[in-house]
Each structure stands twice: as structure tokens, then as C-alpha cells.
Design a protein around this motif. Structure first.
Motif, PDB file in Angstrom:
ATOM      1  N   ASP A 104     -37.739  73.797 -64.739  1.00 42.73           N
ATOM      2  CA  ASP A 104     -38.531  75.237 -64.578  1.00 42.73           C
ATOM      3  C   ASP A 104     -39.817  75.060 -65.191  1.00 42.73           C
ATOM      4  O   ASP A 104     -40.693  75.294 -64.305  1.00 42.73           O
ATOM      5  CB  ASP A 104     -38.286  76.044 -65.688  1.00 42.73           C
ATOM      6  CG  ASP A 104     -36.529  76.946 -64.985  1.00 42.73           C
ATOM      7  OD1 ASP A 104     -36.134  77.392 -63.811  1.00 42.73           O
ATOM      8  OD2 ASP A 104     -35.809  77.095 -65.849  1.00 42.73           O
ATOM      9  N   THR A 105     -40.526  74.396 -66.155  1.00 41.69           N
ATOM     10  CA  THR A 105     -41.688  74.203 -65.913  1.00 41.69           C
ATOM     11  C   THR A 105     -42.252  72.689 -66.375  1.00 41.69           C
ATOM     12  O   THR A 105     -41.700  72.215 -66.525  1.00 41.69           O
ATOM     13  CB  THR A 105     -41.657  74.707 -67.745  1.00 41.69           C
ATOM     14  OG1 THR A 105     -41.119  75.704 -68.314  1.00 41.69           O
ATOM     15  CG2 THR A 105     -43.354  74.166 -68.042  1.00 41.69           C
ATOM     16  N   GLY A 106     -43.563  72.894 -65.108  1.00 40.22           N
ATOM     17  CA  GLY A 106     -44.077  72.513 -64.145  1.00 40.22           C
ATOM     18  C   GLY A 106     -45.936  71.801 -64.219  1.00 40.22           C
ATOM     19  O   GLY A 106     -45.987  73.222 -64.443  1.00 40.22           O
ATOM     20  N   PHE A 107     -46.568  70.682 -64.446  1.00 43.85           N
ATOM     21  CA  PHE A 107     -48.214  70.932 -63.850  1.00 43.85           C
ATOM     22  C   PHE A 107     -48.263  69.810 -63.115  1.00 43.85           C
ATOM     23  O   PHE A 107     -47.387  68.374 -62.877  1.00 43.85           O
ATOM     24  CB  PHE A 107     -48.247  70.164 -65.725  1.00 43.85           C
ATOM     25  CG  PHE A 107     -47.682  71.513 -66.289  1.00 43.85           C
ATOM     26  CD1 PHE A 107     -48.624  71.946 -67.052  1.00 43.85           C
ATOM     27  CD2 PHE A 107     -46.362  71.097 -67.583  1.00 43.85           C
ATOM     28  CE1 PHE A 107     -48.344  73.107 -68.007  1.00 43.85           C
ATOM     29  CE2 PHE A 107     -46.255  71.759 -68.372  1.00 43.85           C
ATOM     30  CZ  PHE A 107     -47.277  72.871 -68.903  1.00 43.85           C
ATOM     31  N   LEU A 116     -52.376  73.289 -61.740  1.00 44.72           N
ATOM     32  CA  LEU A 116     -51.620  73.908 -61.571  1.00 44.72           C
ATOM     33  C   LEU A 116     -49.921  74.011 -61.977  1.00 44.72           C
ATOM     34  O   LEU A 116     -50.054  73.359 -62.820  1.00 44.72           O
ATOM     35  CB  LEU A 116     -50.750  73.930 -59.624  1.00 44.72           C
ATOM     36  CG  LEU A 116     -52.151  73.794 -58.580  1.00 44.72           C
ATOM     37  CD1 LEU A 116     -51.047  73.018 -57.354  1.00 44.72           C
ATOM     38  CD2 LEU A 116     -52.792  74.953 -58.954  1.00 44.72           C
ATOM     39  N   THR A 117     -49.578  75.151 -63.011  1.00 45.08           N
ATOM     40  CA  THR A 117     -48.194  75.020 -63.535  1.00 45.08           C
ATOM     41  C   THR A 117     -47.283  75.985 -62.803  1.00 45.08           C
ATOM     42  O   THR A 117     -47.844  77.362 -62.719  1.00 45.08           O
ATOM     43  CB  THR A 117     -48.998  75.938 -64.825  1.00 45.08           C
ATOM     44  OG1 THR A 117     -49.371  77.062 -64.878  1.00 45.08           O
ATOM     45  CG2 THR A 117     -49.932  75.297 -65.530  1.00 45.08           C
ATOM     46  N   THR A 118     -46.062  75.537 -63.244  1.00 46.03           N
ATOM     47  CA  THR A 118     -44.966  76.675 -63.208  1.00 46.03           C
ATOM     48  C   THR A 118     -44.631  77.021 -63.666  1.00 46.03           C
ATOM     49  O   THR A 118     -44.098  76.189 -64.912  1.00 46.03           O
ATOM     50  CB  THR A 118     -44.311  76.061 -61.530  1.00 46.03           C
ATOM     51  OG1 THR A 118     -43.201  76.828 -61.036  1.00 46.03           O
ATOM     52  CG2 THR A 118     -43.273  75.068 -62.118  1.00 46.03           C
ATOM     53  N   VAL A 119     -43.430  78.194 -64.057  1.00 45.49           N
ATOM     54  CA  VAL A 119     -42.836  78.568 -64.257  1.00 45.49           C
ATOM     55  C   VAL A 119     -40.817  78.695 -64.276  1.00 45.49           C
ATOM     56  O   VAL A 119     -39.916  78.704 -65.066  1.00 45.49           O
ATOM     57  CB  VAL A 119     -42.293  79.627 -65.941  1.00 45.49           C
ATOM     58  CG1 VAL A 119     -44.279  78.752 -66.454  1.00 45.49           C
ATOM     59  CG2 VAL A 119     -43.365  81.067 -64.935  1.00 45.49           C
TER      60      VAL A 119
END
Length: 159
Positions: A104-107, A116-119
Motif C-alpha cells: 500500500d505505501t510507496g514513494f 510522490l507518495t501513496t497509501v
């Protein structure tokens, strides 16, 4: 490979029997050829579905991975790279590095200081302000809270 062949040739010169020397050299060259052929055969081309250059890839398991590249390209696979699905990055900057802590959690880092980030596994990506316009070339975390980003002009960040 070149040095190995020279070493094998020098070794074989110490063997007095020409027939034994030739047999040994043939066997060693056959083994070397098989090794090189096997190493090359392990890479299989895949269709990314994009015409943009890709610069970085990261997999959280054998099926789920992301690749990033020019013009804000983000693609995701959930089947080990057989199919790639485009994701919206919200930028046209070149993206240079991708790293995920979990599925789920990326950069993602990129040109002009893009982070950029994602959760949510990349369903949405959020721009994180870095305060720099230097190109950010690589991101890596050694645990869930501490990571590093490096880039042009001696740029380095720590989370």
C-alpha cells in the motif's frame, strides 16, 4: 570471462599429455558456454504497454510491482509483469525511482524535486513538497520509518 579463459589456458599448458589437455579444455569451454547460455536465458522481455522510457522498478512480492519513467509514467502489475496498468502521477516530470514499504505505501522521486507518495497501492499519488528543484534520483528505506532520497547537486534527504 576473458581472464578465466586465459587462466584455463595457462593451467592446461602444465599438462604434459596433449590428448588430456585437449579433452580438459573442451570440457571446460563447454561448461563455460553452458553457464553463459543459462545466465542469458533467464531474462524474458515483457510488454510494458508504454512508449515512455522506464527508469526504475520495484516489486513488493513476486506478483505486485511498479515501474516509473519519463513524462510522469507510473505503471503497475499484479500478475508478475504480464500486464501493466497505467496509474496517474499528476505530473509530467520524469520519475526516476520507486520504493514501496508494503503493497500500500510507496514513494516515487523524480525531476525538479518531485516526491510522490501513496497509501493505497498507487490508486492515488500525492505530491509531497521537498523544497528543492534538484532532480531526485533514488529513494530507499531501511525500515518503515527511516528512508533516504538522493539527487543532483549533492542533494540528500532523510525521513
Amino acid at each position: 570471462t576473458f581472464f578465466l579463459i586465459i587462466a584455463l589456458t595457462n593451467f592446461s599448458l602444465t599438462i604434459k599429455n596433449t590428448r588430456m589437455k585437449n579433452n580438459l579444455l573442451k570440457k571446460l569451454l563447454l561448461l563455460l558456454t553452458l553457464f553463459i547460455s543459462t545466465a542469458k536465458a533467464q531474462w524474458t522481455p515483457l510488454n510494458s504497454g508504454t512508449f515512455n522510457d522506464l527508469y526504475s522498478v520495484y516489486f513488493t512480492n513476486s506478483y505486485t510491482g511498479w515501474a516509473v519513467g519519463s513524462a510522469g509514467t507510473i505503471i503497475k502489475t499484479t500478475d508478475g509483469g504480464i500486464n501493466w496498468i497505467p496509474q496517474s502521477s499528476g505530473t509530467l516530470e520524469g520519475l526516476r525511482s520507486v520504493y514501496f514499504l508494503n503493497p500500500d505505501t510507496g514513494f516515487i522521486t523524480g525531476a525538479s524535486g518531485v516526491l510522490l507518495t501513496t497509501v493505497n497501492g498507487g490508486a492515488t499519488w500525492t505530491t509531497y513538497p521537498t523544497g528543492t528543484f534538484n532532480h531526485l534520483l533514488s529513494v530507499y528505506f531501511y525500515n518503515n520509518t527511516t528512508g533516504y532520497i538522493v539527487g543532483d547537486i549533492n542533494t540528500i534527504f532523510k525521513s
